[in-house]
Scaffold this motif. Structure first.
Motif, PDB file in Angstrom:
ATOM      1  N   PHE A   6      37.362  62.747   0.190  1.00  0.00           N
ATOM      2  CA  PHE A   6      35.945  62.411   0.327  1.00  0.00           C
ATOM      3  C   PHE A   6      35.119  63.689   0.262  1.00  0.00           C
ATOM      4  N   THR A  36      31.185  59.754   1.478  1.00  0.00           N
ATOM      5  CA  THR A  36      31.763  58.523   0.952  1.00  0.00           C
ATOM      6  C   THR A  36      31.504  57.362   1.900  1.00  0.00           C
ATOM      7  N   LYS A  82      27.904  56.224   1.730  1.00  0.00           N
ATOM      8  CA  LYS A  82      27.621  55.334   0.596  1.00  0.00           C
ATOM      9  C   LYS A  82      28.123  53.924   0.888  1.00  0.00           C
ATOM     10  N   GLU A  83      29.344  53.812   1.439  1.00  0.00           N
ATOM     11  CA  GLU A  83      29.907  52.504   1.749  1.00  0.00           C
ATOM     12  C   GLU A  83      29.069  51.761   2.782  1.00  0.00           C
TER      13      GLU A  83
END
Length: 475
Positions: free
Chosen positions: A323, A192, A195-196
């Motif tokens: 996550f 997660t 990706k951020e």
């Protein structure tokens, strides 16, 4: 190889040296404090509902109607201890000639100390679980019967044993103990956060530089890129991943190690990179405890960490729906490096101060533990590697792999490792203390000391302690 005539002279000397070594490393949170694999907590691996092992049979004993008693000392605490106890219960129920009694003896260090104290009185175990870094001492003590003797006596088929696991416990072509709980280190990362940060969650970093680049990108999200516990085991692994020996004389396998190579190019390159991660704030230093970095990772505070494969189930389950956990191979210093990882964990040793029939009975129990179906049960309930390749054909293992696909990383990394002296692992009689000294060097570098100077000091101290130990073996 029993050398019984030397034991009453050699063992007290070795014991005195090792008692000093163990006491010196007793404060480490990672050095076998509670029956861990290479990484830390002895209860970290087991989670989820227990599954029953397949029905099995065993034979052994004297055949006189009285079962042969085998006392097994181990260091599997908490949930791991429950799984180990179940294995003993199943073995005892499978036949009537041998009765195994399992006894938890605390940490690896504590168990080994108790074994040393019991040798003259013969009140000790028939079989003992010893962490991998205790192998040199066990051989030098003259207190064990190599399992190779039993393998040869009956033509036991070892072809399905994982070569990169059995290889650690093989010296001069002879297997001295049977692997039991086995793991290696992998990179865990927060998909997660990847990706951020604009990183590809399906393309994790593979090299030292890529780790830093990914960590700096994660920092921009307001989180910390990485944290790796100050753990000597990781330093050893980075050496192996560069294809470099940790001590001289073929990593202590072509002859007794006499010199630490901690301050060689591989060590300097690793610590310089590690220190730069902390200095640049790409990574945060959370100290020696692997549990501390794991907690920070599960809290979503850091993007990457290193931990044992035996922690995988606990980490994946701990992350839950917060996550997605990604896993990757241990990063290499350079992409072109030809190396791999060293197994961690422990193995089973048969004591030679017990009657022959008791030693044979211990061997029967070892064979039971090595069966594919037993290993399948052990693996899915603990997270440790199966020691036999045939266990991967078990439907329970197949189903477990589907539930925890991240474990494929661990298996692939094990199988991708070519067995060399570097990946076979170093052996020395003062290994626990050597790990402590390596950790001190890392701390000193983080505190501002030049990495090469810190490693020089540690390497000399390790070399001096090796020399003291070796004098007890070759006075």
């Amino acid at each position: 190889m029993k050398r019984k005539g030397l034991r009453h002279i050699l063992l007290p000397l070795l014991t005195a040296v090792m008692m000093l070594v163990v006491s010196a490393c007793g404060s480490s949170s990672n050095a076998g404090t509670n029956g861990a694999t290479g990484s830390g907590s002895g209860t970290e691996a087991a989670s989820g509902a227990s599954q029953e092992p397949a029905s099995q049979t065993a034979s052994g004993g004297t055949g006189n109607g009285e079962p042969v008693k085998v006392v097994w000392w181990h260091s599997m605490g908490g949930e791991l201890g429950k799984v180990a106890a179940q294995l003993v219960q199943d073995f005892n129920a499978s036949q009537s000639e041998i009765q195994v009694e399992e006894v938890y003896q605390g940490s690896y260090d504590e168990s080994l100390n108790k074994m040393k104290a019991s040798m003259d009185s013969k009140s000790g175990p028939s079989l003992i679980q010893v962490y991998e870094i205790g192998s040199r001492y066990m051989i030098d003590s003259g207190a064990i019967t190599p399992v190779q003797q039993f393998i040869d006596a009956e033509g036991y088929d070892v072809s399905s044993l994982e070569p990169n696991i059995a290889g650690y416990y093989t010296f001069d072509g002879k297997q001295y103990s049977m692997p039991f709980n086995t793991s290696n280190p992998i990179l865990y990362y927060n998909k997660t956060l990847f990706k951020e940060a604009g990183l590809d969650p399906e393309n994790p970093p593979k090299t030292f530089q890529e780790i830093k680049d990914a960590a700096l990108a994660i920092n921009k999200t307001g989180k910390t890129g990485a944290s790796f516990a100050i753990y000597g085991w990781f330093m050893e692994q980075f050496f192996a991943n560069q294809g470099k020996d940790y001590v001289n004389n073929g990593n202590g396998r072509s002859g007794l190690a006499t010199e630490s190579m901690l301050n060689s190019e591989a060590g300097v390159k690793t610590l310089t990179w590690w220190k730069d991660l902390v200095d640049s704030k790409a990574a945060i230093n959370l100290g020696r405890k692997t549990d501390d970095t794991k907690k920070a990772f599960l809290a979503g505070q850091i993007g990457m960490t290193l931990d044992s494969t035996a922690s995988l189930r606990g980490i994946v389950d701990g992350a839950g729906t917060n996550f997605e956990v990604g896993t990757a191979f241990l990063p290499k210093a350079d992409a072109a490096d030809k190396g791999g990882v060293i197994i961690g964990g422990a193995s089973l040793w048969i004591l030679n101060n017990k009657p022959e029939e008791e030693q044979k009975a211990a061997w029967e129990f070892i064979k039971f533990l090595a069966k594919p179906e037993t290993q399948a049960y052990w693996h899915i309930n603990t997270g440790y590697f199966p020691i036999t390749t045939k266990a991967y054909e078990d439907q329970r293992v197949i189903d477990n792999m589907a539930k925890y696909p991240q474990f494929k990383t661990a298996v692939d990394q094990l199988h991708a490792t070519e067995l060399t002296t570097a990946t076979q692992g170093a052996v020395m009689g003062v290994f626990p203390e050597a790990r402590q000294l390596a950790e001190t060097a890392i701390e000193e570098a983080f505190g501002g000391k030049d990495p090469k100077a810190a490693l020089d000091t540690a390497a000399q101290a390790i070399t001096d302690k090796i020399a003291t130990y070796n004098k007890t073996v070759n006075p």
